[in-house]
Scaffold this motif. Structure first.
Motif, PDB file in Angstrom:
ATOM      1  N   LEU A 178       0.844  -1.191   0.000  1.00 49.57           N
ATOM      2  CA  LEU A 178       0.000   0.000   0.000  1.00 49.57           C
ATOM      3  C   LEU A 178       0.877   1.238   0.000  1.00 49.57           C
ATOM      4  CD1 LEU A 178      -2.768   1.398   0.194  1.00 49.57           C
ATOM      5  CD2 LEU A 178      -2.533   1.298   2.700  1.00 49.57           C
ATOM      6  N   TYR A 263      -2.261   0.206  -4.601  1.00 53.94           N
ATOM      7  CA  TYR A 263      -2.483  -0.949  -3.733  1.00 53.94           C
ATOM      8  C   TYR A 263      -2.245  -2.224  -4.519  1.00 53.94           C
ATOM      9  CZ  TYR A 263      -4.881  -4.128  -0.486  1.00 53.94           C
ATOM     10  OH  TYR A 263      -5.187  -5.147   0.375  1.00 53.94           O
ATOM     11  N   GLU A 264      -1.451  -3.106  -3.933  1.00 51.51           N
ATOM     12  CA  GLU A 264      -1.163  -4.414  -4.529  1.00 51.51           C
ATOM     13  C   GLU A 264      -1.541  -5.485  -3.500  1.00 51.51           C
ATOM     14  OE1 GLU A 264       2.422  -6.724  -6.956  1.00 51.51           O
ATOM     15  OE2 GLU A 264       2.918  -5.108  -5.549  1.00 51.51           O
ATOM     16  N   PRO A 265      -2.808  -5.931  -3.518  1.00 52.09           N
ATOM     17  CA  PRO A 265      -3.251  -6.883  -2.493  1.00 52.09           C
ATOM     18  C   PRO A 265      -2.581  -8.240  -2.625  1.00 52.09           C
ATOM     19  CG  PRO A 265      -4.937  -6.603  -4.170  1.00 52.09           C
ATOM     20  CD  PRO A 265      -3.879  -5.595  -4.454  1.00 52.09           C
ATOM     21  N   THR A 270      -2.727  -5.013  -9.210  1.00 52.13           N
ATOM     22  CA  THR A 270      -2.548  -3.685  -8.616  1.00 52.13           C
ATOM     23  C   THR A 270      -3.738  -2.787  -8.940  1.00 52.13           C
ATOM     24  OG1 THR A 270      -1.352  -2.806 -10.541  1.00 52.13           O
ATOM     25  CG2 THR A 270      -0.038  -3.858  -8.802  1.00 52.13           C
TER      26      THR A 270
END
Length: 519
Positions: A178, A263-265, A270
């Motif tokens: 994040l 954000y890259e969960p 992304t």
């Protein structure tokens, strides 16, 4: 039948040509009719015409335009000491730049200023200047999760303008995956050579019902409500908006800030979303022609700063006040332009196996508001309409614009791409043409789509096959579903469709094939 293209009256020694649209495409017709009217062109036996007569009808234009730019620049960067998040990095520099342009018009005013428009490449400008600059940047990772960036630039122009432009940014990464970011910056733009010193340029705008009033139209036996029954002289007419350069323009200045997240969960997926807010002061624009047009059609004095040139009268209504032929005005520094919006994207990758994967990207821009406030306090809003009509050639400002790209990769040798393009709908109105916001003021009364031009979606396909390290074949299909753009009877950038919205879609489904070779 030339009545759609131009109206004309041939006399004993001269003729008048009144072109209702951008008329570069009518140059040949106008010159030909002029030669016929003057009795200098043999229409029955063209081979009998002299070279001079042929050069008049279809002249050859040759112009040499040059531009030069030279720059000497020096930069120094280095690391000073360590902060909790990493080393403090600093960079400074300076430059000296010279730039010039000489772009003469292909159509000199030998036959009078107005005759320059009956030819190609009427634009012309020239000028030169030196620019002296100094700049610096500092990046400070003050904590492991916080990084600050500060920069500044000073520019001085030999034409007399100077400005300092600061910039500051912050990045916060509370946890892996994040990123929260924000920036603040100020900008500066000196008037271009074309804005400060150029020959007049003219663009043409079709007459719409909002341009007139009932008192004026009564001379022609119609009203605003019955505009579709007005004579062709009124309905199909247009007026030229002539822009004059100004050597006394001040520089534009801007203030902008952005805020967003990344954000890259999970791996290979992304999301990003950024808000932008930009404010420009002293914006260099052509003033709105609405005050001059309204004054003319209401029999009031023309406001200072404008020149209105009436068109020729309608032969069917010789005693009626003619429509406007040209409105001339000089570039000004408008008060303020404000725009704000959102930019977002989603990127992902899926591996189905060692030799098959999918990359997908969805990107979109949404304009919340775009407006200009002029020195007299009036405000024009453009988003979701054909405004700014003057600046965009009637292409307008849709609120949404985006695309979705999917790329399938099969090993190292074959790739298939599918792209969905989206261009939002918009209202047939433009406040810089005297309309109210989204009031359908540019609808001439016969728009088949009503007040709003529909959104436009196209799909493009491309296949690429790599034969070996030297050869790659590509096949592209644009507008795969053969969708034509919606009809727009108000824009003048193209005929009956918006060239920005429609693009190559107006050609229907098209194919391209290519091969690239490396040796």
């Amino acid at each position: 039948n030339l009545t759609d293209a131009l109206s004309y009256n041939v006399g004993a020694t001269a003729m008048h040509v009144d072109l209702d649209r951008d008329f570069e495409g009518y140059i040949y017709i106008a010159n030909l009719l002029t030669a016929i009217a003057q009795g200098t062109y043999n229409f029955i036996d063209p081979s009998a015409n002299t070279q001079a007569q042929m050069d008049f009808v279809r002249p050859a234009k040759r112009v040499t335009a040059t531009s030069d730019q030279y720059e000497l620049r020096a930069d120094v960067t280095g690391r000073f000491f360590d902060l909790p998040g990493g080393p403090l990095q600093v960079g400074v520099g300076g430059s000296v730049r010279y730039e010039s342009i000489n772009a003469p018009s292909a159509n000199p005013d030998t036959a009078g200023p107005t005759q320059r428009y009956f030819g190609i490449n009427a634009f012309g400008t020239s000028g030169s200047r030196y620019i002296y600059s100094a700049y610096g940047e500092l990046e400070a990772p003050i904590m492991s999760i916080v990084t600050l960036n500060v920069a500044g630039r000073f520019d001085h122009y030999s034409s007399g303008q100077s400005n300092f432009s600061p910039k500051a940014g912050i990045k916060i990464e509370p946890f892996r995956g994040l990123l929260i970011r924000g920036t603040y910056s100020e900008g500066f733009r000196i008037p271009s050579f074309g804005e400060a010193n150029a020959l007049p340029t003219t663009g043409f705008v079709g007459n719409g019902p909002s341009l007139f009033n009932d008192a004026f139209l009564a001379q022609y036996g119609c009203t605003v409500a019955t505009f579709s029954s007005c004579p062709t002289y009124i309905r199909s007419g247009s007026y030229g908006q002539t822009t004059l350069a100004s050597p006394d323009l001040d520089p534009e200045k801007s203030r902008s800030f952005t805020a967003g997240i990344f954000y890259e969960p999970i791996r290979n997926l992304t999301f990003s979303l950024d808000y932008y807010n930009i404010k420009k002061t002293g914006l260099i624009v052509q003033p709105s022609n609405s005050p001059a047009l309204q004054a003319y059609y209401n029999n009031q004095p023309i406001p200072a700063g404008y020149t209105v040139i009436p068109d020729s009268t309608d032969p069917n209504f010789p005693n009626a006040k003619p429509r406007v032929g040209f409105v001339q005005s000089q570039l000004i520094n408008a008060n303020t332009q404000r725009t704000q919006g959102l930019d977002g994207s989603i990127d992902g990758r899926i591996n189905f196996g060692p030799n098959f994967s999918l990359n997908t990207q969805l990107s979109a821009t949404y304009i919340i508001k775009l407006e200009t406030e002029f020195p007299d306090g009036t405000v024009e809003r453009y988003d979701g309409t054909l405004g700014n009509f003057n600046l965009t050639a009637g292409s307008g400002t849709p609120k949404w614009h985006g695309y979705w790209l999917n790329s399938f990769q099969f090993g190292d040798g074959f790739q298939l791409n599918a792209t969905v393009n989206y261009f939002d709908k918009y209202n047939l109105s433009a406040m810089d043409q005297g309309d109210d916001y989204k009031d359908c003021g540019q609808n001439p009364g016969y728009s088949p789509v009503g007040c709003d031009v529909d959104s436009y979606i196209t799909v493009d396909l491309q296949a690429a096959m790599k034969v070996n390290d030297q050869f790659t074949f590509r096949l592209t299909m644009l507008n795969a579903f053969d969708r034509l753009p919606p009809i727009d009877v108000a824009t003048y950038g193209a005929y009956l469709y918006n060239p920005v919205q429609g693009g190559q879609g107006i050609l229907g489904r098209t194919f391209k094939a290519s091969v690239s070779a490396e040796f």
